[in-house]
Design an enzyme around this catalytic site. Structure first.
Site, PDB file in Angstrom:
ATOM      1  N   LYS A 254      12.633 -14.949 -10.399  1.00  0.00           N
ATOM      2  CA  LYS A 254      12.571 -13.922 -11.463  1.00  0.00           C
ATOM      3  C   LYS A 254      11.599 -14.352 -12.553  1.00  0.00           C
ATOM      4  O   LYS A 254      10.778 -13.565 -13.024  1.00  0.00           O
ATOM      5  CB  LYS A 254      13.946 -13.688 -12.108  1.00  0.00           C
ATOM      6  CG  LYS A 254      14.926 -12.778 -11.477  1.00  0.00           C
ATOM      7  CD  LYS A 254      14.552 -11.374 -11.199  1.00  0.00           C
ATOM      8  CE  LYS A 254      13.782 -11.128  -9.963  1.00  0.00           C
ATOM      9  NZ  LYS A 254      14.280 -11.230  -8.654  1.00  0.00           N
TER      10      LYS A 254
ATOM     11  N   TRP B 206      -3.245  -2.597  -1.385  1.00  0.00           N
ATOM     12  CA  TRP B 206      -2.894  -3.965  -1.758  1.00  0.00           C
ATOM     13  C   TRP B 206      -3.679  -4.827  -0.783  1.00  0.00           C
ATOM     14  O   TRP B 206      -3.403  -4.833   0.410  1.00  0.00           O
ATOM     15  CB  TRP B 206      -1.384  -4.147  -1.600  1.00  0.00           C
ATOM     16  CG  TRP B 206      -0.845  -5.437  -2.110  1.00  0.00           C
ATOM     17  CD1 TRP B 206      -0.495  -5.722  -3.399  1.00  0.00           C
ATOM     18  CD2 TRP B 206      -0.527  -6.608  -1.342  1.00  0.00           C
ATOM     19  NE1 TRP B 206       0.001  -6.990  -3.479  1.00  0.00           N
ATOM     20  CE2 TRP B 206      -0.003  -7.562  -2.238  1.00  0.00           C
ATOM     21  CE3 TRP B 206      -0.639  -6.952   0.008  1.00  0.00           C
ATOM     22  CZ2 TRP B 206       0.408  -8.830  -1.837  1.00  0.00           C
ATOM     23  CZ3 TRP B 206      -0.224  -8.209   0.409  1.00  0.00           C
ATOM     24  CH2 TRP B 206       0.281  -9.126  -0.507  1.00  0.00           C
TER      25      TRP B 206
ATOM     26  N   LYS C 113       6.342  -4.108  -4.062  1.00  0.00           N
ATOM     27  CA  LYS C 113       7.782  -3.855  -3.958  1.00  0.00           C
ATOM     28  C   LYS C 113       8.267  -3.923  -2.512  1.00  0.00           C
ATOM     29  O   LYS C 113       9.335  -4.431  -2.245  1.00  0.00           O
ATOM     30  CB  LYS C 113       8.082  -2.468  -4.549  1.00  0.00           C
ATOM     31  CG  LYS C 113       9.559  -2.131  -4.596  1.00  0.00           C
ATOM     32  CD  LYS C 113      10.287  -2.990  -5.599  1.00  0.00           C
ATOM     33  CE  LYS C 113      11.780  -2.805  -5.579  1.00  0.00           C
ATOM     34  NZ  LYS C 113      12.473  -3.957  -6.166  1.00  0.00           N
TER      35      LYS C 113
ATOM     36  N   ARG D  93       5.044   0.192  -6.059  1.00  0.00           N
ATOM     37  CA  ARG D  93       4.944  -0.595  -4.821  1.00  0.00           C
ATOM     38  C   ARG D  93       3.970  -1.750  -4.966  1.00  0.00           C
ATOM     39  O   ARG D  93       3.999  -2.686  -4.177  1.00  0.00           O
ATOM     40  CB  ARG D  93       4.481   0.310  -3.666  1.00  0.00           C
ATOM     41  CG  ARG D  93       5.525   1.320  -3.250  1.00  0.00           C
ATOM     42  CD  ARG D  93       4.957   2.263  -2.220  1.00  0.00           C
ATOM     43  NE  ARG D  93       4.700   1.601  -0.954  1.00  0.00           N
ATOM     44  CZ  ARG D  93       5.536   1.630   0.073  1.00  0.00           C
ATOM     45  NH1 ARG D  93       6.672   2.258  -0.028  1.00  0.00           N
ATOM     46  NH2 ARG D  93       5.233   1.026   1.191  1.00  0.00           N
TER      47      ARG D  93
ATOM     48  N   HIS E 118      16.290 -37.442  -6.994  1.00  0.00           N
ATOM     49  CA  HIS E 118      15.498 -37.815  -5.814  1.00  0.00           C
ATOM     50  C   HIS E 118      14.030 -37.432  -5.961  1.00  0.00           C
ATOM     51  O   HIS E 118      13.298 -37.433  -4.974  1.00  0.00           O
ATOM     52  CB  HIS E 118      16.100 -37.169  -4.561  1.00  0.00           C
ATOM     53  CG  HIS E 118      17.510 -37.609  -4.296  1.00  0.00           C
ATOM     54  ND1 HIS E 118      17.826 -38.894  -3.934  1.00  0.00           N
ATOM     55  CD2 HIS E 118      18.682 -36.931  -4.395  1.00  0.00           C
ATOM     56  CE1 HIS E 118      19.132 -38.997  -3.792  1.00  0.00           C
ATOM     57  NE2 HIS E 118      19.680 -37.821  -4.074  1.00  0.00           N
TER      58      HIS E 118
ATOM     59  N   GLU F 201      16.749 -18.323  -7.159  1.00  0.00           N
ATOM     60  CA  GLU F 201      16.505 -16.914  -7.504  1.00  0.00           C
ATOM     61  C   GLU F 201      16.058 -16.787  -8.972  1.00  0.00           C
ATOM     62  O   GLU F 201      15.163 -16.003  -9.289  1.00  0.00           O
ATOM     63  CB  GLU F 201      17.760 -16.082  -7.214  1.00  0.00           C
ATOM     64  CG  GLU F 201      17.797 -14.679  -7.790  1.00  0.00           C
ATOM     65  CD  GLU F 201      16.568 -13.821  -7.484  1.00  0.00           C
ATOM     66  OE1 GLU F 201      15.778 -14.177  -6.598  1.00  0.00           O
ATOM     67  OE2 GLU F 201      16.396 -12.800  -8.178  1.00  0.00           O
TER      68      GLU F 201
ATOM     69  N   ASN G  23      -1.648   1.958   6.193  1.00  0.00           N
ATOM     70  CA  ASN G  23      -0.817   0.847   5.703  1.00  0.00           C
ATOM     71  C   ASN G  23      -0.526  -0.054   6.893  1.00  0.00           C
ATOM     72  O   ASN G  23      -0.351   0.447   8.002  1.00  0.00           O
ATOM     73  CB  ASN G  23       0.533   1.349   5.182  1.00  0.00           C
ATOM     74  CG  ASN G  23       0.426   1.983   3.815  1.00  0.00           C
ATOM     75  OD1 ASN G  23      -0.656   2.038   3.236  1.00  0.00           O
ATOM     76  ND2 ASN G  23       1.538   2.471   3.310  1.00  0.00           N
ATOM     77  N   GLY G  24      -0.425  -1.345   6.652  1.00  0.00           N
ATOM     78  CA  GLY G  24      -0.105  -2.268   7.737  1.00  0.00           C
ATOM     79  C   GLY G  24      -1.309  -3.123   8.083  1.00  0.00           C
ATOM     80  O   GLY G  24      -2.284  -3.158   7.331  1.00  0.00           O
TER      81      GLY G  24
ATOM     82  N   GLU H 130       7.813 -14.346 -11.256  1.00  0.00           N
ATOM     83  CA  GLU H 130       7.117 -13.094 -10.943  1.00  0.00           C
ATOM     84  C   GLU H 130       6.800 -12.238 -12.149  1.00  0.00           C
ATOM     85  O   GLU H 130       5.785 -11.545 -12.153  1.00  0.00           O
ATOM     86  CB  GLU H 130       7.835 -12.299  -9.850  1.00  0.00           C
ATOM     87  CG  GLU H 130       9.203 -11.795 -10.200  1.00  0.00           C
ATOM     88  CD  GLU H 130       9.906 -11.154  -9.010  1.00  0.00           C
ATOM     89  OE1 GLU H 130       9.255 -10.627  -8.108  1.00  0.00           O
ATOM     90  OE2 GLU H 130      11.139 -11.179  -8.997  1.00  0.00           O
TER      91      GLU H 130
ATOM     92  N   CYS I  68       0.827  -1.208   0.000  1.00  0.00           N
ATOM     93  CA  CYS I  68       0.000   0.000   0.000  1.00  0.00           C
ATOM     94  C   CYS I  68       0.867   1.265   0.000  1.00  0.00           C
ATOM     95  O   CYS I  68       1.958   1.279   0.555  1.00  0.00           O
ATOM     96  CB  CYS I  68      -0.872   0.032   1.237  1.00  0.00           C
ATOM     97  SG  CYS I  68      -1.824  -1.446   1.472  1.00  0.00           S
TER      98      CYS I  68
HETATM   99  C1  F6R Z   1      11.615 -10.474  -5.924  1.00  0.00           C
HETATM  100  C2  F6R Z   1      11.709  -9.549  -4.813  1.00  0.00           C
HETATM  101  C3  F6R Z   1      11.258 -10.013  -3.478  1.00  0.00           C
HETATM  102  C4  F6R Z   1      12.064  -9.289  -2.369  1.00  0.00           C
HETATM  103  C5  F6R Z   1      11.492  -9.636  -0.988  1.00  0.00           C
HETATM  104  C6  F6R Z   1      12.283  -8.966   0.115  1.00  0.00           C
HETATM  105  O1  F6R Z   1      12.192  -9.958  -7.081  1.00  0.00           O
HETATM  106  O2  F6R Z   1      12.108  -8.435  -4.988  1.00  0.00           O
HETATM  107  O3  F6R Z   1      11.326 -11.384  -3.337  1.00  0.00           O
HETATM  108  O4  F6R Z   1      13.390  -9.678  -2.450  1.00  0.00           O
HETATM  109  O5  F6R Z   1      10.158  -9.220  -0.905  1.00  0.00           O
HETATM  110  O6  F6R Z   1      12.297  -7.577  -0.056  1.00  0.00           O
HETATM  111  P1  F6R Z   1      13.438  -6.672   0.527  1.00  0.00           P
HETATM  112  O7  F6R Z   1      14.680  -6.978  -0.213  1.00  0.00           O
HETATM  113  O8  F6R Z   1      12.956  -5.280   0.275  1.00  0.00           O
HETATM  114  O9  F6R Z   1      13.555  -7.007   1.972  1.00  0.00           O
END
Ligand code: F6R
Length: 592
Positions: free
Chosen positions: A474, A74, A587, A28, A493, A470, A100-101, A477, A2
């Site tokens: 990528k 959100w 974000k 965000r 396995h 990782e 927010n929260g 998402e 949010c």
């Molecule tokens: C994926 C991504 C998320 C963040 C995760 C932690 O591309 O960006 O998986 O890595 O939400 O966020 P931060 O790094 O802000 O603690």
């Protein structure tokens, strides 16, 4: 997650101004939005489902006002509906609030308010808070009512509230970011969850800390400690963020801009005072136990860090996801160190790990991008990664900078911070040679081949195993293709049963001790009909498609992720997804 943006000042176009500011918080991630502003006689609310980006303010027929608030939601409590979008009115429609929260105990408070005659029009926790403040105003002033109400909240929050007939705007925070922008004209203030919302208007900021309340009235601003109700003095800080760094420039999307920036961002991470790194290295050496903690992509970087420490400094580090940290609390004490890795510095799960660690007397170090964030301000030691604003929801440049810092830290524990620096300078220069339009075109060929597939897998070993995880994040998402990462040795396995004719599998093949083994794992896949995309310094017989990466030794996780970031981006574009704003994601993940 949010977004909050509010304005108080002399400008009469506050409603328009907060909408424009909210557009700068789109990155965000959100699913609905709304604004509220005051006219001399009433408070007007306008809410919409969907994106704010295409909204033309002139179509909204907004009135004139010098006080307004805007929110992008959100969804957490209740679906994506207009009724659930913020701002929320109190029962008598005199108080309006954005939040927010999560108000964790809202359902008990709601039951109590219902008994007192309150009726609710949404399913949100936020509306309950607006009603709770109104309930207190029956006996107390508006300001005292806000102070009393926030004391009843269990959970994290950032709120902005205003009331009809009062020239006042009140903001409060606990655990969710809230920053005040000090405007250029007398008595002009901005309140936002993130600086880009008001960066166009001012670079003078005041950070609100947990359990603090800010009251703006009669063109003056005052701050209070909510526990003691005493007035507190706050410092105005001038920040050096430029608007350009949060704009797309010549690129169509932030994600590609940020991938391409890695040539420079890596150098910024490396070229910082080695003492900052050495201080944390010393703390690791003297701690009885060190935990690396992070979530999502930052968690994967932290996991690579544990491998680097095992190999380079021969030191055992435990990796734990922020959301799992509470399961280890019995082992945390004064001799423990936790090193948190986070881009935003606001991730609720990571913050919770810090809270647990601090309660147990442990020391906390943070590797963060946003230097003004809660994590950075709570930690005992901070290593900034200096990647600049990362706007694309998918983390790219912050990841490689986090990996660079973790590599320096591992070498520093072995007394070799300068060796690490030279290695990383070479790596950055090799990345500079690699990141050109021809390279992206080559990867586009494979993106075109994969664009209609349903599933793909990524394998790696050693430090490239977390990188395989990782790569999967990528791809998931932004392309929305089912992607999973595995340790190469784990295939036999179980996951091998998923391989059929032409199943795409990316193999991360570094020129290290694991090379032969990961190539055998690729052979196992190929023997079952799989299609191997090799990310490797050399072309190998087993590869059906080769993506070349430079041979950089211990920094292979850094160079291996970059082509997969490009692949994920191109798949997103080919599948007509917005790579900057993936569905359902945010974000800055400020809820647990
Ligand atoms: C994926 C991504 C998320 C963040 C995760 C932690 O591309 O960006 O998986 O890595 O939400 O966020 P931060 O790094 O802000 O603690």
């Amino acid at each position: 997650m949010c977004g909050i943006f509010a304005y108080y000042g002399e400008k009469k176009n506050a409603p328009e101004l907060v909408i424009e500011g909210l557009k700068n918080l789109e990155y965000r991630g959100y699913d609905s939005w709304g604004i509220a502003y005051k006219t001399p006689t009433e408070i007007i609310i306008h809410k919409e489902i969907g994106k704010i980006g295409d909204i033309k303010t002139k179509d909204l027929e907004l009135g004139e006002s010098g006080v307004a608030m805007a929110h992008s939601r959100w969804a957490t409590h209740g679906g994506v509906t207009k009724a659930n979008a913020h701002p929320h009115f109190s029962e008598n429609k005199e108080i309006v609030l954005i939040h927010n929260g999560i108000f964790e105990n809202y359902s008990e408070v709601k039951k109590d308010l219902i008994k007192k005659g309150h009726k609710f029009v949404s399913q949100t926790d936020t509306e309950v808070l607006a009603h709770l403040i109104e309930q207190h105003t029956r006996k107390h002033s508006f300001e005292d009512s806000v102070k009393l109400a926030v004391k009843e909240i269990e959970g994290r929050y950032a709120i902005v509230v205003m009331k009809k007939d009062e020239d006042k705007i009140i903001a409060a925070r606990k655990g969710s970011p809230l920053i005040i922008g000090v405007g250029k004209t007398h008595g002009e203030y901005f309140i936002a969850s993130d600086i880009p919302a008001f960066l166009k208007h001012t670079n003078k900021v005041i950070y609100l800390d947990d359990n603090q309340i800010c009251v703006i009235e009669n063109r003056k601003i005052n701050f209070y400690d909510n526990a003691t109700n005493e007035e507190i003095k706050k410092r105005i800080i001038e920040i050096d963020l430029d608007i350009e760094s949060s704009e797309k420039g010549e690129f169509e999307h932030f994600m590609m801009k940020e991938i391409m920036e890695q040539k420079e961002t890596l150098n910024r991470a490396i070229n910082q005072d080695p003492k900052t790194i050495e201080q944390v290295a010393k703390a690791i050496e003297s701690a009885e136990d060190t935990y690396f903690v992070g979530c999502g992509t930052a968690g994967k970087a932290a996991m690579v860090g544990a491998y680097l420490f095992a190999k380079i400094s021969k030191k055992q580090i435990r990796f734990v996801f922020g959301s799992e940290f509470q399961n280890y609390k019995e082992f945390i004490n004064k001799k423990t160190l936790i090193v948190c890795v986070s881009q935003s510095g606001e991730t609720a799960d990571t913050l919770e790990a810090i809270e647990i660690a601090k309660e147990k007397g442990a020391k906390v170090a943070a590797i963060v991008n946003v230097e003004s964030s809660t994590i950075a301000r709570t930690a005992d030691m901070v290593i900034p990664i200096k990647a600049g604003p990362e706007i694309g929801v998918a983390s790219t440049k912050a990841t490689t900078s986090q990996l660079a810092i973790l590599t320096m830290l591992a070498y520093a524990c072995d007394g070799g911070v300068e060796i690490a620096k030279q290695l990383l300078i070479r790596t950055a220069s090799q990345i500079n040679d690699m990141l050109n339009p021809r390279y992206a075109e080559h990867i586009k060929k494979i993106a075109n081949k994969l664009k209609d597939i349903e599933s793909m897998y990524i394998i790696g070993r050693g430090a490239n195993f977390p990188m395989a995880l990782e790569c999967a994040i990528k791809l998931q998402e932004v392309s929305y293709i089912h992607a999973e990462g595995f340790a190469g040795g784990e295939l036999k396995h179980g996951p091998l049963a998923l391989i059929t004719k032409n199943t795409p599998v990316i193999a991360l093949v570094a020129n290290d001790d694991c090379r032969k083994e990961i190539l055998s794992n690729a052979q196992e896949v190929k023997a079952r009909g799989g299609y191997i995309i090799g990310v490797s310094p050399t072309n190998e017989e087993v590869f059906d498609f080769w993506i070349r990466v430079p041979d950089t030794g211990e920094t292979s996780p850094i160079v291996n992720i970059i082509p997969v970031q490009i692949l994920a981006y191109q798949l997103a574009v080919l599948r007509q997804n917005d790579p900057d704003k993936p569905r359902n994601l945010a974000k800055s993940v400020t809820v647990k």
